[in-house]
Design a protein around this motif. Structure first.
Motif, short mmCIF file in Angstrom:
data_model
loop_
_atom_site.label_atom_id
_atom_site.label_comp_id
_atom_site.label_asym_id
_atom_site.label_seq_id
_atom_site.Cartn_x
_atom_site.Cartn_y
_atom_site.Cartn_z
N VAL A 146 0.68 -1.32 0.17
CA VAL A 146 -0.06 -0.09 -0.10
C VAL A 146 1.00 1.41 0.04
N THR A 147 1.89 1.50 0.89
CA THR A 147 2.80 2.34 1.08
C THR A 147 3.48 2.86 -0.24
N GLU A 148 4.22 1.68 -0.70
CA GLU A 148 5.14 1.97 -1.80
C GLU A 148 4.39 1.88 -3.08
N ARG A 149 3.50 0.73 -3.49
CA ARG A 149 3.22 0.78 -4.80
C ARG A 149 2.00 1.60 -5.21
N VAL A 150 1.02 1.58 -4.10
CA VAL A 150 -0.36 2.45 -4.39
C VAL A 150 -0.06 3.89 -4.24
N LEU A 151 0.45 4.10 -2.90
CA LEU A 151 0.59 5.63 -2.58
C LEU A 151 1.90 6.54 -3.03
N ARG A 152 2.84 5.83 -2.88
CA ARG A 152 4.11 6.35 -3.40
C ARG A 152 4.33 6.28 -5.09
N LEU A 155 0.06 7.12 -6.99
CA LEU A 155 -0.46 8.37 -6.47
C LEU A 155 0.50 9.49 -6.20
N ASN A 156 1.82 9.28 -6.04
CA ASN A 156 2.78 10.24 -5.62
C ASN A 156 2.31 10.85 -4.10
N LEU A 157 2.26 9.93 -3.37
CA LEU A 157 1.82 10.34 -2.05
C LEU A 157 2.72 9.75 -0.78
N GLY A 158 3.64 10.69 -0.41
CA GLY A 158 4.57 10.01 0.49
C GLY A 158 4.26 10.00 2.02
N SER A 181 -10.97 15.22 -4.56
CA SER A 181 -11.13 14.23 -5.67
C SER A 181 -10.14 13.27 -5.68
N ASP A 182 -8.92 13.57 -4.69
CA ASP A 182 -7.83 12.63 -4.49
C ASP A 182 -8.03 11.51 -3.66
N ILE A 183 -9.09 11.74 -2.94
CA ILE A 183 -9.53 10.73 -1.69
C ILE A 183 -10.04 9.31 -2.42
N ASP A 184 -11.13 9.41 -3.27
CA ASP A 184 -11.68 8.15 -3.71
C ASP A 184 -10.74 7.02 -4.44
N PRO A 185 -9.83 7.77 -5.10
CA PRO A 185 -8.90 6.76 -5.86
C PRO A 185 -7.79 6.06 -4.83
N VAL A 186 -7.72 6.40 -3.55
CA VAL A 186 -6.86 5.76 -2.52
C VAL A 186 -7.67 4.49 -2.31
N THR A 187 -9.09 4.64 -2.05
CA THR A 187 -9.70 3.63 -1.42
C THR A 187 -9.93 2.65 -2.64
#
Length: 211
Positions: A146-152, A155-158, A181-187
């Motif tokens: 989740v931390t590395e593949r999805v967020l970082r 989605l470029n979220l560190g 609008s950035d919230i739903d893609p995270v889920t």
């Protein structure tokens, strides 16, 4: 392991038989290999049906006549080859379908297994227990993905913006993103990962760009 497809959890190269394989040979294959079904292939190698343990049981009837108003089962009671024993057509799924599609097919068809095709040929078999097995992934492995593949990476979220905690497969994300609008893609992206039981999205946002 990224977003899982059927090919990631299926049993590759399942045992198959020809339409001419005998009843006894099929019974020996099932019991000898500890499996509950075999695929039936025609001369071209195409999957034309499945013979399962249930297809063999009518042979134990005391009276093979169609007294159950089911002539299909009555025919199986006297069948001697895969061609007459098999259930056709077989329920299949493509090897690159996501596990969510497979889960829906199991729910709708109520079958115990799906034969997996790649380019029209049998590539594997997927049992319901194979899907259940994805939930045995360790929390640490899942948190790392989740931390590395999805967020970082996606989605470029560190970690300075979004924190992640995984307990018993439940993923909790906290922090603040730039836009609502950035919230739903995270889920959505986390939910697609194999082994995720639930996503608890507690993200806040700086400004509302959603009408």
């Amino acid at each position: 392991m990224t977003i899982s497809t059927v090919s990631a959890v299926m049993t590759a190269d399942p045992i198959t038989v020809s339409t001419k394989t005998s009843f006894k040979d099929i019974a020996q294959l099932l019991t000898g290999n500890g499996i509950s079904a075999v695929g039936v292939l025609d001369k071209t190698g195409a999957l034309v049906g499945v013979v399962s343990e249930a297809d063999l049981l009518p042979h134990l009837w005391d009276d093979p006549k169609p007294r159950w108003r089911d002539r299909r089962l009555a025919r199986k009671a006297t069948a001697c080859t895969a061609k007459d024993l098999m259930t056709s057509p077989a329920v299949t799924i493509d090897a690159e379908e996501p596990l969510a599609v497979a889960a829906a097919m199991f729910a709708h068809t109520r079958v115990r297994r799906l034969f997996v095709l790649r380019d029209g040929k049998v590539a594997g078999v997927l049992a319901r227990r194979d899907l259940v097995g994805v939930f045995t992934r360790g929390d640490a492995e899942l948190e790392r993905e989740v931390t590395e593949r999805v967020l970082r990476d996606t989605l470029n979220l560190g970690p300075d913006r979004v924190g992640v905690e995984v307990r018993a497969g439940v993923v909790t994300v906290v922090g603040r993103v730039e836009r609502r609008s950035d919230i739903d893609p995270v889920t959505r992206l986390i939910r697609e990962l194999s082994g995720v039981v639930e996503v608890r999205n507690r993200l806040d946002y700086v400004w509302n760009d959603v009408a």
